[in-house]
Write a protein that holds these residues in place. Structure first.
Motif, PDB file in Angstrom:
ATOM      1  N   LEU A   1     -15.816  -9.494 -27.845  1.00  0.00           N
ATOM      2  CA  LEU A   1     -15.046  -8.255 -27.974  1.00  0.00           C
ATOM      3  C   LEU A   1     -13.838  -8.214 -27.055  1.00  0.00           C
ATOM      4  O   LEU A   1     -12.700  -8.107 -27.502  1.00  0.00           O
ATOM      5  CB  LEU A   1     -15.952  -7.043 -27.709  1.00  0.00           C
ATOM      6  N   ASP A   2     -14.069  -8.298 -25.742  1.00  0.00           N
ATOM      7  CA  ASP A   2     -12.998  -8.084 -24.770  1.00  0.00           C
ATOM      8  C   ASP A   2     -12.005  -9.237 -24.742  1.00  0.00           C
ATOM      9  O   ASP A   2     -12.371 -10.393 -24.497  1.00  0.00           O
ATOM     10  CB  ASP A   2     -13.591  -7.878 -23.377  1.00  0.00           C
TER      11      ASP A   2
ATOM     12  N   TRP B   1     -10.596  -6.369 -28.736  1.00  0.00           N
ATOM     13  CA  TRP B   1     -10.148  -5.208 -27.968  1.00  0.00           C
ATOM     14  C   TRP B   1      -9.393  -5.712 -26.747  1.00  0.00           C
ATOM     15  O   TRP B   1      -9.889  -6.578 -26.009  1.00  0.00           O
ATOM     16  CB  TRP B   1     -11.369  -4.384 -27.558  1.00  0.00           C
TER      17      TRP B   1
ATOM     18  N   ASN C   1      -5.780  -2.739 -21.457  1.00  0.00           N
ATOM     19  CA  ASN C   1      -6.413  -1.422 -21.345  1.00  0.00           C
ATOM     20  C   ASN C   1      -6.952  -1.160 -19.941  1.00  0.00           C
ATOM     21  O   ASN C   1      -6.857  -0.047 -19.427  1.00  0.00           O
ATOM     22  CB  ASN C   1      -7.536  -1.295 -22.375  1.00  0.00           C
TER      23      ASN C   1
ATOM     24  N   SER D   1      -7.295   2.332 -26.824  1.00  0.00           N
ATOM     25  CA  SER D   1      -7.384   1.839 -28.202  1.00  0.00           C
ATOM     26  C   SER D   1      -6.583   0.570 -28.498  1.00  0.00           C
ATOM     27  O   SER D   1      -6.577   0.094 -29.633  1.00  0.00           O
ATOM     28  CB  SER D   1      -6.922   2.937 -29.166  1.00  0.00           C
TER      29      SER D   1
ATOM     30  N   LEU E   1      -5.554  -3.019 -29.248  1.00  0.00           N
ATOM     31  CA  LEU E   1      -6.257  -4.188 -29.769  1.00  0.00           C
ATOM     32  C   LEU E   1      -5.397  -5.433 -29.579  1.00  0.00           C
ATOM     33  O   LEU E   1      -4.187  -5.343 -29.358  1.00  0.00           O
ATOM     34  CB  LEU E   1      -6.563  -4.015 -31.265  1.00  0.00           C
TER      35      LEU E   1
ATOM     36  N   LYS F   1      -7.065  -5.974 -36.312  1.00  0.00           N
ATOM     37  CA  LYS F   1      -7.604  -5.131 -37.384  1.00  0.00           C
ATOM     38  C   LYS F   1      -7.356  -5.744 -38.761  1.00  0.00           C
ATOM     39  O   LYS F   1      -8.248  -5.728 -39.619  1.00  0.00           O
ATOM     40  CB  LYS F   1      -7.023  -3.729 -37.311  1.00  0.00           C
TER      41      LYS F   1
ATOM     42  N   GLN G   1     -19.244  -0.704 -24.621  1.00  0.00           N
ATOM     43  CA  GLN G   1     -18.749  -1.508 -25.728  1.00  0.00           C
ATOM     44  C   GLN G   1     -18.654  -0.741 -27.045  1.00  0.00           C
ATOM     45  O   GLN G   1     -17.678  -0.883 -27.779  1.00  0.00           O
ATOM     46  CB  GLN G   1     -19.599  -2.778 -25.900  1.00  0.00           C
TER      47      GLN G   1
ATOM     48  N   LYS H   1     -15.666   1.592 -26.941  1.00  0.00           N
ATOM     49  CA  LYS H   1     -14.407   0.848 -27.031  1.00  0.00           C
ATOM     50  C   LYS H   1     -14.116   0.444 -28.473  1.00  0.00           C
ATOM     51  O   LYS H   1     -12.978   0.566 -28.957  1.00  0.00           O
ATOM     52  CB  LYS H   1     -14.469  -0.387 -26.121  1.00  0.00           C
ATOM     53  N   MET H   2     -15.148   0.011 -29.176  1.00  0.00           N
ATOM     54  CA  MET H   2     -14.978  -0.374 -30.577  1.00  0.00           C
ATOM     55  C   MET H   2     -14.559   0.827 -31.423  1.00  0.00           C
ATOM     56  O   MET H   2     -13.681   0.713 -32.288  1.00  0.00           O
ATOM     57  CB  MET H   2     -16.269  -0.982 -31.114  1.00  0.00           C
TER      58      MET H   2
ATOM     59  N   SER I   1     -12.995   3.555 -30.338  1.00  0.00           N
ATOM     60  CA  SER I   1     -11.637   3.944 -29.960  1.00  0.00           C
ATOM     61  C   SER I   1     -10.601   3.048 -30.626  1.00  0.00           C
ATOM     62  O   SER I   1      -9.521   3.513 -31.014  1.00  0.00           O
ATOM     63  CB  SER I   1     -11.468   3.894 -28.439  1.00  0.00           C
ATOM     64  N   GLY I   2     -10.938   1.765 -30.742  1.00  0.00           N
ATOM     65  CA  GLY I   2     -10.026   0.818 -31.379  1.00  0.00           C
ATOM     66  C   GLY I   2     -10.090   0.851 -32.898  1.00  0.00           C
ATOM     67  O   GLY I   2      -9.308   0.162 -33.572  1.00  0.00           O
TER      68      GLY I   2
END
Length: 230
Positions: free
Chosen positions: A10-11, A15, A20, A104, A106, A111, A134, A137-138, A140-141
């Protein structure tokens, strides 16, 4: 190779954690008047990053708990300049964790790539991040809808590259090893970890790495390249 299951870190893979996090830290820096203690935000952040990197290694080696990791990394910059106020550190730590999952930003093309892949493959998250952050965060994105399951190191108390976490992820998602691909930006966690269990890997080389101990299955400079490979 025909894949069915794609495991994403993820990070800083999807995201934009680095951006961020820096934005959030700068907000907290000004909110709590930390310029009274540091030459600049850059001074504060360099102290934080150095100790944070060390602490994550200690956490990965089970030398400290998650709670101790978080306590030390927020207190250290203040201690380094002779202003070791634990109450202040706790306040901006709590604020930081409240704000960062609302960010948010990315990674480029994340996306649109997920949109393309989600109708063709089973998508899963495999992350070392903390459970309480996590999912938020997902959301929000705006990428939570693309994933069928989220597997976190918190689930079994081990971080990537531990082989047990990869085997757990395969079992939890009912995925066959030979039909699975790991996609991530961390060479040590994502690529070494996947290779260690015999899983194919796609290394998203956001750091511009030029030397590799072994050749990854795929080397990406841009997430968009996944639409050409898969």
């Amino acid at each position: 190779m025909k894949y069915r299951n794609l495991f994403f870190d993820l990070d800083d893979t999807l995201w934009a954690f680095s951006v961020n996090a820096r934005d959030t830290f700068e907000e907290m820096y000004h909110k709590y008047g930390l310029d009274a203690f540091f030459d600049s935000f850059a001074h504060f952040y360099s102290l934080y990053q150095r100790r944070n990197t060390e602490l994550w290694v200690e956490y990965g080696n089970a030398q400290i708990t998650k709670e101790e990791l978080n306590r030390q990394r927020f207190l250290y910059p203040l201690e380094a300049v002779g202003a070791g106020d634990s109450a202040l550190a706790k306040a901006y730590s709590d604020d930081f964790f409240a704000v960062i999952p609302t960010k948010s930003r990315l990674m480029p093309h994340a996306k649109e790539v997920l949109e393309y892949l989600s109708s063709r493959y089973n998508l899963f998250i495999l992350s070392n991040g903390f459970r309480e952050l996590q999912y938020r965060k997902m959301c929000s994105g705006g990428i939570d809808c693309y994933f069928k399951k989220v597997i976190l190191s918190d689930d079994i108390g081990l971080l990537k590259p531990a082989s047990q976490l990869f085997h757990f992820a395969l079992s939890a998602t009912q995925s066959e090893l030979r039909e699975s691909l790991m996609i991530g930006d961390s060479w040590d966690a994502d690529i070494v970890g996947a290779d260690g269990v015999g899983m194919h890997q796609a290394f998203y080389n956001v750091s511009g790495r030029t030397e590799f101990p072994f050749k990854p299955t795929y080397l990406l400079e841009d997430l968009k390249e996944l639409t050409q490979i898969l």
